[in-house]
Design a protein around this motif. Structure first.
Motif, PDB file in Angstrom:
ATOM      1  N   CYS A 258       1.168  -1.125   0.117  1.00 40.01           N
ATOM      2  CA  CYS A 258       0.344   0.190  -0.409  1.00 40.01           C
ATOM      3  C   CYS A 258       1.079   1.202   0.321  1.00 40.01           C
ATOM      4  O   CYS A 258       0.768   1.932  -0.856  1.00 40.01           O
ATOM      5  CB  CYS A 258      -1.363   0.061   1.435  1.00 40.01           C
ATOM      6  N   ALA A 259       1.870   0.991   1.013  1.00 39.70           N
ATOM      7  CA  ALA A 259       3.277   2.262   0.620  1.00 39.70           C
ATOM      8  C   ALA A 259       3.415   2.938  -0.906  1.00 39.70           C
ATOM      9  O   ALA A 259       3.902   3.796  -0.768  1.00 39.70           O
ATOM     10  CB  ALA A 259       4.022   2.493   1.784  1.00 39.70           C
ATOM     11  N   SER A 260       4.042   1.387  -1.034  1.00 36.40           N
ATOM     12  CA  SER A 260       4.469   1.513  -2.847  1.00 36.40           C
ATOM     13  C   SER A 260       3.233   1.726  -3.793  1.00 36.40           C
ATOM     14  O   SER A 260       3.590   2.820  -4.606  1.00 36.40           O
ATOM     15  CB  SER A 260       4.812   0.246  -3.209  1.00 36.40           C
ATOM     16  N   ALA A 261       2.268   2.296  -3.746  1.00 40.36           N
ATOM     17  CA  ALA A 261       1.055   2.171  -4.360  1.00 40.36           C
ATOM     18  C   ALA A 261       1.034   3.987  -4.171  1.00 40.36           C
ATOM     19  O   ALA A 261       1.230   4.758  -5.074  1.00 40.36           O
ATOM     20  CB  ALA A 261       0.082   2.097  -4.070  1.00 40.36           C
ATOM     21  N   VAL A 262       1.202   4.599  -2.666  1.00 37.20           N
ATOM     22  CA  VAL A 262       1.164   5.988  -2.545  1.00 37.20           C
ATOM     23  C   VAL A 262       1.871   6.992  -2.891  1.00 37.20           C
ATOM     24  O   VAL A 262       2.068   7.728  -3.831  1.00 37.20           O
ATOM     25  CB  VAL A 262       0.802   6.233  -0.967  1.00 37.20           C
ATOM     26  N   ARG A 263       3.091   5.416  -3.205  1.00 31.01           N
ATOM     27  CA  ARG A 263       4.746   6.412  -3.428  1.00 31.01           C
ATOM     28  C   ARG A 263       4.294   7.029  -5.239  1.00 31.01           C
ATOM     29  O   ARG A 263       4.950   8.387  -5.560  1.00 31.01           O
ATOM     30  CB  ARG A 263       5.899   5.971  -2.932  1.00 31.01           C
ATOM     31  N   LEU A 264       4.121   5.681  -5.686  1.00 32.46           N
ATOM     32  CA  LEU A 264       3.433   6.036  -7.224  1.00 32.46           C
ATOM     33  C   LEU A 264       2.748   7.498  -7.923  1.00 32.46           C
ATOM     34  O   LEU A 264       3.040   7.952  -8.182  1.00 32.46           O
ATOM     35  CB  LEU A 264       3.425   4.316  -7.612  1.00 32.46           C
ATOM     36  N   ALA A 265       1.194   7.024  -6.667  1.00 36.33           N
ATOM     37  CA  ALA A 265       0.981   8.078  -7.076  1.00 36.33           C
ATOM     38  C   ALA A 265       0.988  10.002  -6.838  1.00 36.33           C
ATOM     39  O   ALA A 265       1.104  10.466  -7.523  1.00 36.33           O
ATOM     40  CB  ALA A 265      -0.878   7.825  -5.868  1.00 36.33           C
ATOM     41  N   ALA A 266       1.859   9.920  -5.786  1.00 34.88           N
ATOM     42  CA  ALA A 266       2.308  11.082  -5.658  1.00 34.88           C
ATOM     43  C   ALA A 266       3.616  11.534  -6.464  1.00 34.88           C
ATOM     44  O   ALA A 266       3.219  12.600  -6.516  1.00 34.88           O
ATOM     45  CB  ALA A 266       3.266  10.821  -3.849  1.00 34.88           C
ATOM     46  N   SER A 267       4.532  10.251  -6.680  1.00 34.68           N
ATOM     47  CA  SER A 267       5.282  10.682  -7.802  1.00 34.68           C
ATOM     48  C   SER A 267       4.808  11.479  -8.711  1.00 34.68           C
ATOM     49  O   SER A 267       5.814  12.106 -10.173  1.00 34.68           O
ATOM     50  CB  SER A 267       6.347   9.558  -8.072  1.00 34.68           C
ATOM     51  N   VAL A 268       2.869  10.596  -9.414  1.00 37.21           N
ATOM     52  CA  VAL A 268       3.576  11.222 -10.811  1.00 37.21           C
ATOM     53  C   VAL A 268       2.038  12.655 -10.757  1.00 37.21           C
ATOM     54  O   VAL A 268       1.321  12.933 -11.285  1.00 37.21           O
ATOM     55  CB  VAL A 268       2.389  10.787 -11.525  1.00 37.21           C
ATOM     56  N   GLY A 269       1.766  13.172  -8.755  1.00 36.08           N
ATOM     57  CA  GLY A 269       0.761  14.315  -8.636  1.00 36.08           C
ATOM     58  C   GLY A 269      -0.420  13.845  -9.039  1.00 36.08           C
ATOM     59  O   GLY A 269      -1.056  14.581  -9.803  1.00 36.08           O
ATOM     60  N   TYR A 270      -1.043  12.809  -8.416  1.00 35.85           N
ATOM     61  CA  TYR A 270      -2.219  12.458  -9.337  1.00 35.85           C
ATOM     62  C   TYR A 270      -3.435  13.177  -8.721  1.00 35.85           C
ATOM     63  O   TYR A 270      -3.532  13.254  -6.884  1.00 35.85           O
ATOM     64  CB  TYR A 270      -2.254  10.825  -8.366  1.00 35.85           C
ATOM     65  N   SER A 271      -4.376  12.783  -8.921  1.00 30.09           N
ATOM     66  CA  SER A 271      -5.887  14.067  -8.523  1.00 30.09           C
ATOM     67  C   SER A 271      -6.398  12.640  -9.041  1.00 30.09           C
ATOM     68  O   SER A 271      -7.035  12.467 -10.483  1.00 30.09           O
ATOM     69  CB  SER A 271      -5.650  14.875  -9.088  1.00 30.09           C
ATOM     70  N   GLY A 272      -6.843  12.562  -8.655  1.00 28.29           N
ATOM     71  CA  GLY A 272      -8.604  11.669  -7.800  1.00 28.29           C
ATOM     72  C   GLY A 272      -8.568  10.434  -7.991  1.00 28.29           C
ATOM     73  O   GLY A 272      -7.680   9.736  -6.453  1.00 28.29           O
ATOM     74  N   ALA A 273      -9.265   9.217  -8.355  1.00 32.61           N
ATOM     75  CA  ALA A 273      -9.652   7.490  -7.925  1.00 32.61           C
ATOM     76  C   ALA A 273      -8.943   6.830  -8.854  1.00 32.61           C
ATOM     77  O   ALA A 273      -8.730   7.844 -10.031  1.00 32.61           O
ATOM     78  CB  ALA A 273     -11.361   7.641  -6.887  1.00 32.61           C
ATOM     79  N   GLY A 274      -7.543   6.408  -7.766  1.00 29.40           N
ATOM     80  CA  GLY A 274      -7.348   5.131  -9.209  1.00 29.40           C
ATOM     81  C   GLY A 274      -6.707   4.191  -7.988  1.00 29.40           C
ATOM     82  O   GLY A 274      -6.762   4.294  -7.027  1.00 29.40           O
ATOM     83  N   THR A 275      -6.535   3.283  -8.831  1.00 36.79           N
ATOM     84  CA  THR A 275      -5.827   2.277  -8.952  1.00 36.79           C
ATOM     85  C   THR A 275      -4.802   1.468  -9.129  1.00 36.79           C
ATOM     86  O   THR A 275      -4.376   1.188 -10.241  1.00 36.79           O
ATOM     87  CB  THR A 275      -7.174   0.967  -8.413  1.00 36.79           C
ATOM     88  N   LEU A 276      -3.679   0.902  -8.216  1.00 34.61           N
ATOM     89  CA  LEU A 276      -2.693   0.214  -9.237  1.00 34.61           C
ATOM     90  C   LEU A 276      -2.954  -0.876  -8.727  1.00 34.61           C
ATOM     91  O   LEU A 276      -2.954  -1.504  -7.753  1.00 34.61           O
ATOM     92  CB  LEU A 276      -1.491   0.959  -8.193  1.00 34.61           C
ATOM     93  N   GLU A 277      -2.666  -2.212  -9.397  1.00 34.89           N
ATOM     94  CA  GLU A 277      -2.624  -3.566 -10.319  1.00 34.89           C
ATOM     95  C   GLU A 277      -1.244  -4.325 -10.263  1.00 34.89           C
ATOM     96  O   GLU A 277      -0.483  -3.682 -10.483  1.00 34.89           O
ATOM     97  CB  GLU A 277      -3.498  -3.502 -11.420  1.00 34.89           C
ATOM     98  N   TYR A 278      -1.095  -5.333  -9.062  1.00 37.45           N
ATOM     99  CA  TYR A 278       0.492  -5.855  -9.044  1.00 37.45           C
ATOM    100  C   TYR A 278      -0.198  -7.461  -8.918  1.00 37.45           C
ATOM    101  O   TYR A 278      -1.400  -7.898  -9.239  1.00 37.45           O
ATOM    102  CB  TYR A 278       0.165  -5.897  -7.279  1.00 37.45           C
ATOM    103  N   LEU A 279       0.484  -8.316  -9.156  1.00 32.13           N
ATOM    104  CA  LEU A 279       0.429  -9.526  -9.023  1.00 32.13           C
ATOM    105  C   LEU A 279       1.860  -9.767  -8.078  1.00 32.13           C
ATOM    106  O   LEU A 279       2.819  -8.812  -7.783  1.00 32.13           O
ATOM    107  CB  LEU A 279       1.361 -10.285 -10.579  1.00 32.13           C
ATOM    108  N   TYR A 280       0.990 -11.562  -6.973  1.00 30.03           N
ATOM    109  CA  TYR A 280       1.556 -11.446  -6.380  1.00 30.03           C
ATOM    110  C   TYR A 280       1.592 -12.449  -6.329  1.00 30.03           C
ATOM    111  O   TYR A 280       1.492 -13.921  -7.202  1.00 30.03           O
ATOM    112  CB  TYR A 280       0.555 -11.053  -5.069  1.00 30.03           C
TER     113      TYR A 280
END
Lengths: 459, 80
Positions: A258-280
């Motif tokens: 979850c921290a990695s997702a926030v990091r990526l959203a912050a790095s692109v200055g994200y605005s709105g709702a989004g979903t980051l998809e991962y494979l585990y």
């Protein structure tokens, strides 16, 4: 609550249009529903304050037609557009045109849509933000020595993929160093014969991969996650059963994810709702970013059920210019939620589409249950659009309680007379692998291949 | 020689070629094998083949490309 938006045009249809109208109405926002000629009877059209016809039934001539949607925007005088999911929701040119028309696009900026919508760009953004991606070679593999090095670094099993391949073609799985030399030669020959290009590259092969995704919200300055979902139960890459949270994920890995997702959203200055998809990858106990969806997702209700946050409401508030009113420490996981998709498809006939008139629909209500739909008794489901009829969501204090509640609810649900995927879900909810959580993205297709029989096609 | 009318398995949008801009599946006078695909019908974002139920000679399409086909509506004729 006041927002910067006074009139919202919904550039979508079906259950998500209903969902958006409800959220808008709660915020005191007037609603304009666009419809094709086939959709005047849909629930969202009956609910909206205003309805504007935008063209013939085929989506390319209506819901996907940017000019027609923009004409409706101008005619209605709406000051914002919610694109829902699918259709024009991840179309940067449309987002740009809405802004040029002086209205607000409910979603991230066109630049963000372009950056994160392109898989290769999104992968680069993830690497820059320190988010793990599926490990692989830097481009093409030219010599066997390089192949040995790369595969040893990644760890077996690995995949050799044709650079010019796609859609699952031109892939070879290699389980040990002994197999690598021969497999590389064979893969090159196949790639040359199949695609006219012998270039190959190496990627980690993730066995029994699980699909995990993280819901994020941002206002361009502040970014939070609403925890993760698991959507491993899929058929032909379409999710059919979704859960929040991902119950099998170790706690430390969940926090990291979850921290990695926030990091990526912050790095692109994200605005709105989004979903980051991962494979585990349970074997390597690691997660890998695969792509981002810059829009609301079908399965957002499971996150709402465990977090108590109305994601569509937050999207409208952010788009209206408000600052994100949520703090990460206040967003907690409460219990467990499961969503199943009721589709107009016949599981007993290879999921053959079954559009047509809904004569009767019975859905149980009560504590811990939610039903999102765009249909009603007497409504005729058109053949032109996707087969989603509704989403039944069950919440419980833990995963077993959610499964039990879902089972009771499924047994009390009737949609007919046309066949739906309810019969599939009644079997899934009783399946030992589903109950124990022993699933992967390949699991449902394997299960269908060996499934004994589905219930009555009309049930 | 009887004329056989082919009806798609479901109503939907009919396509007369395998991909946009490609040649039509069949031209008048073409031989048609039993079970051969003569058109595609799109329903709920799925593309399903419209197959000839018997062998024969293709006569003509009865609808235009991208036409919306109603239940039980025939889309082409084959002389068998």
């Amino acid at each position: 609550m006041s927002t910067g938006i006074s009139k919202l045009l919904i550039a979508n249809r079906g259950e998500i249009a209903v969902r958006i109208i409800r959220a808008a109405r709660e915020l005191g926002i007037a609603t304009v529903q666009v419809v094709s000629t086939a959709d005047h009877d849909m629930l969202a059209a009956r609910m909206a304050d205003q309805v504007i016809e935008i063209g013939p039934a085929p989506a390319t001539k209506s819901y996907l037609n940017v000019e027609r949607v923009l004409a409706a925007l101008a005619e209605s005088g709406a000051d914002a557009v919610h694109p829902g999911y699918g259709f024009l929701s991840e179309n940067a040119a449309f987002a740009r045109a809405v802004a040029a028309a002086g209205a607000v696009f409910v979603g991230p900026s066109p630049e963000t849509i372009e950056q994160m919508g392109d898989k290769a760009n999104a992968r680069l953004s993830a690497i820059k933000a320190g988010v793990p991606v599926v490990p692989g070679s830097d481009g093409r593999i030219e010599t066997i020595e390089v192949a040995f090095d790369v595969a040893a670094t990644i760890g077996y099993p690995v995949m050799i993929k044709a650079a010019a391949g796609g859609g699952g073609r031109g892939i070879r799985i290699v389980r040990s160093q002994e197999e690598l030399d021969q497999a590389l030669q064979a893969a090159r020959a196949e790639a040359l014969a199949g695609f006219g290009d012998g270039g190959v590259y190496i990627e980690a092969y993730i066995e029994n991969a699980r699909h995990i995704e993280v819901q994020i919200l941002g206002d361009g300055e502040t970014f939070v996650h609403l925890h993760e979902r698991e959507c491993s139960i899929q058929r032909r890459r379409q999710k059919v059963w979704e859960e929040a949270p991902a119950a099998m994920l170790p706690a430390d890995l969940r926090a990291e994810l979850c921290a990695s997702a926030v990091r990526l959203a912050a790095s692109v200055g994200y605005s709105g709702a989004g979903t980051l998809e991962y494979l585990y990858d349970a074997h390597r106990n690691a997660f890998y970013f695969i792509e981002m969806n810059t829009r609301i997702q079908v399965e957002h209700p499971v996150t709402e059920m465990i977090s108590g946050i109305d994601i569509v409401r937050e999207m409208l508030l952010i788009a209206g210019g408000a600052k994100l009113g949520l703090r990460q420490e206040d967003i907690r996981i409460n219990g467990h939620a499961i969503e199943i998709r009721i589709n107009a498809e016949d599981p007993s006939r290879s999921f053959f589409p079954s559009p047509g008139r809904i004569e009767e629909i019975v859905v149980p209500e009560g504590s811990g249950l939610r039903f999102d739909t765009g249909i009603y008794a007497g409504y005729t489901v058109p053949a032109f659009y996707d087969s989603l009829l509704g989403k039944l969501v069950a919440w419980g204090q833990d995963r077993p309680a959610a499964i039990e509640r879902l089972k009771q609810a499924l047994d009390a649900t009737f949609v007919g007379p046309k066949p739906t995927t309810l019969s599939l879900h009644r079997m899934l909810v009783r399946d030992p692998d589903v109950i124990s959580g022993a699933v992967s993205t390949q699991w449902l297709e394997d299960w269908i291949a060996r499934a004994p029989r589905f219930g009555q096609p009309t049930s | 020689m009887a004329i056989i009318q082919i009806v798609p398995p479901v109503p939907g949008i009919l396509y007369l070629s395998p991909t946009p801009g490609a040649a039509l599946f069949k031209q008048p006078g073409d031989a048609v094998a039993a079970g051969e695909t003569v058109a595609l019908v799109e329903v709920m974002k799925s593309f399903l083949p419209v197959e000839a139920e018997a062998a024969g000679t293709f006569v003509r399409y009865l609808v235009d490309n991208e036409a919306n086909v109603e239940p039980d509506q025939a889309v082409c004729e084959i002389e068998g």
